[in-house]
Design an enzyme around this catalytic site. Structure first.
Site, PDB file in Angstrom:
ATOM      1  N   ARG A  19       0.821  -1.206   0.000  1.00 19.51           N
ATOM      2  CA  ARG A  19       0.000   0.000   0.000  1.00 19.51           C
ATOM      3  C   ARG A  19       0.857   1.259   0.000  1.00 19.51           C
ATOM      4  O   ARG A  19       0.500   2.268  -0.625  1.00 19.51           O
ATOM      5  CB  ARG A  19      -0.940  -0.028   1.207  1.00 19.51           C
ATOM      6  CG  ARG A  19      -2.075  -1.018   1.021  1.00 19.51           C
ATOM      7  CD  ARG A  19      -2.808  -1.355   2.309  1.00 19.51           C
ATOM      8  NE  ARG A  19      -3.866  -2.318   2.024  1.00 19.51           N
ATOM      9  CZ  ARG A  19      -4.507  -3.043   2.936  1.00 19.51           C
ATOM     10  NH1 ARG A  19      -4.180  -2.910   4.223  1.00 19.51           N
ATOM     11  NH2 ARG A  19      -5.447  -3.891   2.588  1.00 19.51           N
ATOM     12  N   ILE A  52       1.900   1.882  -3.585  1.00 24.46           N
ATOM     13  CA  ILE A  52       0.855   2.531  -4.378  1.00 24.46           C
ATOM     14  C   ILE A  52       0.705   3.993  -3.958  1.00 24.46           C
ATOM     15  O   ILE A  52       0.465   4.869  -4.805  1.00 24.46           O
ATOM     16  CB  ILE A  52      -0.468   1.773  -4.236  1.00 24.46           C
ATOM     17  CG1 ILE A  52      -0.326   0.353  -4.795  1.00 24.46           C
ATOM     18  CG2 ILE A  52      -1.595   2.514  -4.942  1.00 24.46           C
ATOM     19  CD1 ILE A  52       0.227   0.293  -6.214  1.00 24.46           C
ATOM     20  N   PHE A  89      -6.990  -0.667  -6.398  1.00 21.75           N
ATOM     21  CA  PHE A  89      -6.151  -1.834  -6.120  1.00 21.75           C
ATOM     22  C   PHE A  89      -5.352  -1.682  -4.827  1.00 21.75           C
ATOM     23  O   PHE A  89      -5.316  -0.619  -4.230  1.00 21.75           O
ATOM     24  CB  PHE A  89      -5.255  -2.205  -7.304  1.00 21.75           C
ATOM     25  CG  PHE A  89      -4.362  -1.154  -7.876  1.00 21.75           C
ATOM     26  CD1 PHE A  89      -3.965  -0.052  -7.153  1.00 21.75           C
ATOM     27  CD2 PHE A  89      -3.891  -1.287  -9.183  1.00 21.75           C
ATOM     28  CE1 PHE A  89      -3.105   0.894  -7.697  1.00 21.75           C
ATOM     29  CE2 PHE A  89      -3.039  -0.356  -9.737  1.00 21.75           C
ATOM     30  CZ  PHE A  89      -2.646   0.734  -8.985  1.00 21.75           C
ATOM     31  N   GLU A  90      -4.731  -2.796  -4.403  1.00 27.16           N
ATOM     32  CA  GLU A  90      -4.065  -2.901  -3.089  1.00 27.16           C
ATOM     33  C   GLU A  90      -5.047  -2.593  -1.955  1.00 27.16           C
ATOM     34  O   GLU A  90      -4.667  -2.021  -0.925  1.00 27.16           O
ATOM     35  CB  GLU A  90      -2.849  -1.966  -3.005  1.00 27.16           C
ATOM     36  CG  GLU A  90      -1.723  -2.336  -3.944  1.00 27.16           C
ATOM     37  CD  GLU A  90      -0.965  -3.572  -3.529  1.00 27.16           C
ATOM     38  OE1 GLU A  90      -1.287  -4.151  -2.473  1.00 27.16           O
ATOM     39  OE2 GLU A  90      -0.072  -3.979  -4.275  1.00 27.16           O
ATOM     40  N   GLY A  91      -6.295  -2.985  -2.138  1.00 34.12           N
ATOM     41  CA  GLY A  91      -7.346  -2.705  -1.158  1.00 34.12           C
ATOM     42  C   GLY A  91      -8.024  -1.393  -1.506  1.00 34.12           C
ATOM     43  O   GLY A  91      -7.372  -0.348  -1.542  1.00 34.12           O
TER      44      GLY A  91
END
Length: 383
Positions: A244, A247, A363-365
């Protein structure tokens, strides 16, 4: 415009200068062409690997750069400011190396990690499935033991960055029922029985493919299981906080690129006898954009420095991902507004920046998941 950075060492400053030089020479001139044609930049990741930019956050003993995370992330931001798709793929590669580095045996690390960190093997992260995105415990792809101890993998995976191009995949598959039945594997990209779907037709980040994967009884040797059986979710979640932050850095770099383009245009375009940046309405908009980018950078660096000190940083990572990606969406949209009608055309890069920013909130949660992570930690702290 270059970012004025506070870096921990002269070596870090040299590294940032190298990253800028490579990004300006190898990334910036090629980005528009490859994104428009949706064509993969063959050889580019090998170039980044030779320059030492694909293993910065890992130890020198395995061929990594031995850099603090705060330095690695700022290099990633520099790459993203020139070409977001390449920076995101670099972040995913770093994420895919995490299971082996943090949970692999000494023999496994010695065998595979150097080629991964040197960029000879580019990594993909294969966690999500068509019906299991943020809910990783719902994975259905199975890895069943064979009589000779290997694993036979059957099922489908989704949303794989570098799908079909990567040399290895950090694969998470079910070896037993329940949330403690997920295991992690270092799967070769050329595994027989592994095939990939057509690249997704995405809004942005089109030069690096995102695909589904189909495992049709593919065999993976027992020596490629990372960690214990059932340890997969622990491994996956341990990497996600760092991912995260990657990102967040990419989003900040993208926002910085949009800000730089908007400022350059506002200093060149004139209306009513003045540069448009001198009109208060537009000048204040640019000021807000600059403040937001500065805040996003400060937020991800705070989380990274906590990580480097060995302190908990999960909540800070979620906050950084949330703030930086929301900032990227807002700043890129405002950059289009600054350029007016020209901003809506492909003659200027800001329309691409705006398209690329949207996925970073997902993305990435998703950012809704980040809010859930933060709120749960606030609840736990209050008890």
């Amino acid at each position: 415009m270059d970012v004025d950075r506070l870096l921990p060492t002269p070596e870090a400053a040299d590294l940032i200068a190298l990253a800028r030089e490579i990004a300006d020479k190898e990334l910036a001139p090629r980005a528009d062409e490859h994104e428009a044609a949706e064509s993969y930049p063959e050889g580019l990741f090998a170039t980044l690997g030779k320059a030492g930019l694909l293993g910065l956050a890992y130890p020198e003993e395995f061929g990594g750069g031995g850099q603090p995370y705060e330095v690695y992330l700022q290099v990633l931001e520099e790459l993203a400011a020139r070409w977001a798709a390449v920076a995101v793929a670099t972040s995913v590669h770093t994420l895919a190396c995490h299971p082996l580095h943090s949970f692999g045996t000494a023999e496994q690390k010695e065998r595979w990690l150097p080629e991964m960190l040197e960029g000879k093997l580019i990594g993909g992260y294969s966690l999500s499935e068509p019906q299991a995105g943020s809910d990783a415990a719902a994975l259905a792809c199975k890895a069943e033991r064979t009589d000779d101890g290997a694993y036979r993998v059957t099922g489908n995976k989704a949303w794989i960055t570098h799908g079909g191009k990567a040399g290895f995949y950090a694969l998470f598959a079910r070896t037993a029922p329940g949330s403690h039945g997920i295991s992690c594997f270092l799967a070769p990209g050329a595994t027989e029985g592994l095939s990939f779907g057509k690249p997704e037709r995405k809004m942005g980040l089109q030069a690096v493919p995102t695909t589904s994967a189909h495992w049709d009884g593919a065999l993976i040797g027992a020596d490629r299981r990372i960690g214990d059986e059932g340890q997969g979710l622990q491994i996956a979640f341990s990497a996600l906080d760092s991912g995260r932050l990657g990102i967040a850095a990419c989003a900040t770099g993208l926002a910085q690129a949009a800000l730089s383009a908007a400022v350059a245009y506002a200093n060149e375009r004139t209306t009513f006898g003045r540069k448009i940046i001198d009109h208060q309405g537009l000048g204040f908009l640019l000021a807000d954009m600059a403040a937001a980018v500065d805040a996003a950078r400060a937020t991800y660096l705070d989380a990274a420095r906590r990580r480097d000190l060995g302190r908990p940083f999960s909540r800070q990572a979620s906050a950084a991902k949330l703030i930086a990606t929301d900032t990227a969406m807002k700043v890129t949209t405002d950059a289009v507004q600054v350029l007016g009608g020209y901003g809506y055309t492909r003659e200027f890069p800001v329309e691409r920046y705006m398209r690329e920013a949207k996925i970073m909130q997902i993305f990435e949660g998703t950012n809704q998941i980040q809010r859930l992570v933060i709120s749960r930690q606030l609840t736990a702290t209050a008890k």
